[in-house]
Scaffold this motif. Sequence first.
Motif, short mmCIF file in Angstrom:
data_model
loop_
_atom_site.label_atom_id
_atom_site.label_comp_id
_atom_site.label_asym_id
_atom_site.label_seq_id
_atom_site.Cartn_x
_atom_site.Cartn_y
_atom_site.Cartn_z
N UNK A 1 -20.28 -36.30 -31.52
CA UNK A 1 -19.68 -34.98 -31.28
C UNK A 1 -19.26 -34.80 -29.81
N UNK A 2 -18.60 -35.81 -29.26
CA UNK A 2 -18.13 -35.76 -27.87
C UNK A 2 -16.61 -35.65 -27.88
N UNK A 3 -16.08 -34.76 -27.04
CA UNK A 3 -14.64 -34.68 -26.84
C UNK A 3 -14.35 -34.75 -25.35
N UNK B 1 -21.35 -31.21 -36.02
CA UNK B 1 -19.97 -31.45 -36.41
C UNK B 1 -19.16 -30.17 -36.43
N UNK B 2 -19.79 -29.08 -36.89
CA UNK B 2 -19.08 -27.80 -36.95
C UNK B 2 -18.72 -27.33 -35.54
N UNK B 3 -19.68 -27.32 -34.63
CA UNK B 3 -19.40 -26.84 -33.27
C UNK B 3 -18.39 -27.76 -32.57
N UNK B 4 -18.47 -29.06 -32.84
CA UNK B 4 -17.48 -29.99 -32.28
C UNK B 4 -16.07 -29.61 -32.75
N UNK B 5 -15.92 -29.36 -34.04
CA UNK B 5 -14.61 -28.99 -34.57
C UNK B 5 -14.13 -27.66 -34.00
N UNK B 6 -15.07 -26.73 -33.82
CA UNK B 6 -14.69 -25.42 -33.29
C UNK B 6 -14.20 -25.53 -31.84
N UNK B 7 -14.88 -26.29 -31.01
CA UNK B 7 -14.46 -26.42 -29.61
C UNK B 7 -13.14 -27.15 -29.52
N UNK B 8 -12.97 -28.21 -30.28
CA UNK B 8 -11.72 -28.95 -30.23
C UNK B 8 -10.58 -28.09 -30.79
N UNK B 9 -10.85 -27.38 -31.89
CA UNK B 9 -9.82 -26.54 -32.50
C UNK B 9 -9.41 -25.42 -31.54
N UNK B 10 -10.38 -24.77 -30.92
CA UNK B 10 -10.07 -23.66 -30.01
C UNK B 10 -9.26 -24.16 -28.82
N UNK B 11 -9.59 -25.33 -28.33
CA UNK B 11 -8.86 -25.88 -27.19
C UNK B 11 -7.43 -26.23 -27.57
N UNK B 12 -7.26 -26.86 -28.72
CA UNK B 12 -5.92 -27.28 -29.12
C UNK B 12 -5.05 -26.11 -29.54
N UNK B 13 -5.65 -24.99 -29.95
CA UNK B 13 -4.86 -23.83 -30.34
C UNK B 13 -4.22 -23.16 -29.13
N UNK B 14 -4.77 -23.43 -27.93
CA UNK B 14 -4.15 -22.90 -26.72
C UNK B 14 -2.97 -23.78 -26.36
#
Length: 988
Positions: free
Chosen positions: A951-953, A969-982
């Motif tokens: 779970x490293x980005x 896995x959920x928090x990993x997806x949330x952080x990556x998703x939030x970053x890419x949505x910007x």
Amino acid sequence: MSEVEVYQVSSTAGQRLGAPESFGVSTLEPGLRPPAQPPGRQVSIRVQMLDDTQEVFQISQRSPGKVLFDLVCAHLNLVEGDYFGLEYQDQRKMTVWLDLLKPTLKQIRRPKNTILRFVVKFFPPDHTQLMEELTRYLFALQIKRDLACGRLICNDTSAALMVSHIIQSEIGDFDETQSWQHLLHNKYLPDQDAIRDEIIDCHREHVGQTPAESDYQLLEIARRLEMYGVRLHPAKDREGTKLSLAVANSGVLVFQGNTKINSFNWSKIRKLSFKRKRFLIKLRADPTNAHHDTLEFAMASRDCCKVFWKICVEYHAFFRLFEEPKPKPKPILFTRGSSFRFSGRTQKQIIDYVKDSEPKKVPFERCSKYKYKLAVHFIVEAEFLFVSNLTLSLIFSCHLLLLFVLFLTPASPPLSIFFFYSRPSGSPGSENSPLGGPHVAVNGNGSVNGQRMGSTGVLGAEQSPEVQPLSPLTSPLLTEAGYVRNDEEDEARRKKFPTDKAYFIAKELLTTERTYLKDLQVITESFQSAVGKDEAFPDSVRSLISANYDPVYKFHQGFLKETEQRLAQWEGRSNAHIKGDYQRIGDVLLKNIQGLRQLTIHLQKHSECLVELESSRKVETLCRDFEQQRVCYLPLNIFLLRPLHRLLHYKLILERLCKHYPPTHDDFRDCRAALADISEMVLQLQGIMMKMENFQKLIELKKDLTGVEDLMSPGREFIRLGCLSKLSGKGLQQRMFFLFSDCLVYTSRGMTPSNQFKVHGQLPLYGMTIRESEEEWGVPHSFTLFGQRQSVVVAASCASEMERWVEDIRMAIDLAEQSSGLNNDLLSTSLSDNSKSSTVGEQESEDELGGSRSSLERQGHRGNTTVHVCWHRNTSVSMVDFSIAVENQLSGNLLRKFKNSNGWQKLWVVFTNFSLFFYKSHQDDYPLASLPLLGYSVTVPSESENIHKDYVFKLHFKSHVYYFRSESEYTFERWVFSSTKVKRVTLI
């Protein structure tokens, strides 16, 4: 005084202030001078005010209507008088408006027998555009009158609620006996008795509400009604069907009975005219429009057509033009058509004038209803003594006692009120570096904990503490030496916790709620404590903020406590109950969202708080001073938007829960019910939220720009800001562009103490065309903007940036084409770059930012504002990007590692406003460092990077690289998703 006379006085007098006598509308001191009049014999003209009192004004025989109108405004001390007008019945028994350009006596043939009525003429779509409390009070009186005469038609619920606000402003807090008596003796609705109980119930809910708040609530309800500000003019269509025409701020309306069946916006109308008794509406060509290009309506007579045509002309000019139209030149030989034109200031001019002349405002204060009630009591007692044949000296003694009591406090009413029952005239009445690594987010003056910031105050991500001396500002948490390597403990702790996705969704609710509560605390505690010590901060604004944010903060304290308890039980850290019964969160959300709905009235007033904090220079200065404190890690007005934005977060969390749970799950029903409730709230407040977001963005741009006089003009919408290279005689020069709904502004970063962007000029969007011109000029990603007076060649940094700019500019051009099409000059500066400005632009480069950055921090201006980050990262951001970023705010614990280090550091991280803010724990009051993310890319580490963890980005920009590790896995997806949505934070 006879019994009939007493009833007539009490039914119209002082209803606004709860006294049995009409005191008129006035202020504490005169603020407007009466206009100069031409010489000649004086004539008396009677004018009926909105509070049903009558005034007599002396004007010259040759005076135009404007002289009389200005006399009325001066008498009322009314600054925003252009919203109002004088109407009367002419010899044809038609109600017409007094023409301000023509002589008054040529319009009013029999002045002795004519009473002019001072009423609201132009109804703005939003009452928050009315800057003065006195203006809103007069609008409230107009609504009261329209309700009483049956013109403002609405359902019983709205009518009862509006009447309850009127009563609250007139007699104060609910008292059952007094409220019933007041309703018995005052008629607010044609059929008032049928809903009297409902009115009483509504009045019961307004305890503590001031008259000003009652006016606000009354206008808030009224402006949403279909018949708000509508005056119907009978007409027929081509088939002879009986209709009514009306005009509003948006355009011409068509009614059948009291139901609006059609509307024609000003942007769709090409021309309005009349021919005899036919009224014609010519529409702009539209292939999708099923109507004819010209619509025809038959009215009763030519005079009716002309009266309606005139008010249409005036409404269009008032709401759509920036300034009063100039008179047409007189023809030499013959005239054609009407010479009528709108006379007076437009709405934009009024708003600008009130803002500019604010220090000259004379405050409007209502007289204390308690003092007037006391006055009434003494007068009644005096009348009783007189009727009882007691001595006149005893009556005089009562009046002396009354005056003694009244003059102990300020704003005492005039003597004539108490002795003669007569209405007085003129009496008182009523990253930090945007380039790379996380830098310390400190006071704008460059200090933290009393220490001064030097040029070594920034430690880059790729630098080693052994090579680079540490700044005294750099927390051990931000350096490799401060790491605590506890991987094994974290791994063991992680294995104990639940693995259900619903648990991590609930935990996201908990972590973001903690950050949200801290943000509310900035307003309710830190800000109010800071401004509470300053006498220059208005008590009314302080009370407004406290009244509408403190209840929200108190509510969320309880919400957070319940959420923390539920998560503790879910994790098995509480033995009070069986764990299995508490592996759910829907019931907690449903209960609290239902409680949150009770705070909707406070959420609706947050827009007023935002406006009030920008209403005066003194308040604005205090806010800017507060923003230099460490606790205010974002612009203050962003914190004011937090409660509305939080509703979006609840909605997204509930959507994830409903998507995760099967319909048979015990928690599914509560989550679905809570989602329905929060969706309804979001829909209800969406309009306010959009207006606040646009207003907030214009406020921020106003601080970053110099050379703009009227950036926040009504109707202007922000669309995009960012860097483009402008082609000039000296080659390509970096420029900062700002795209609004009516113009494109271009600037360069100035060398002012606050590092604002200096405006070079603007391109009005009306009539603009755009064309790609890479082949023509040989410049990659370039396009040309062809305006009415000049053309500009610009180039984007990449193909995707060019595509975004071209798409938004074309959309803005389409919006401008739908507007009035006038040349909206925004700026006082020249439209072309001058040599001095160009030289400054050439001297600035990213390599020199290190020196300018420390200067920027010393001068007290935040270096990580979105505008500055876009300038240094050579990128752009749109209003859509801001909205997406709002929906994807996130907070929680992350482990962070620098590029050349081995240890992981645990930090509390908040992702908001396109930046990551780092804290030691969620209990900290201010961030230790920040990292603006615009321009960054987010990826997963490759095998060659030797990051053997789950779970490293990775976030990287140029040579700056950071690794972040999440717990699941959920928090990993949330952080990556939030970053890419910007936007411009891309996933590779």
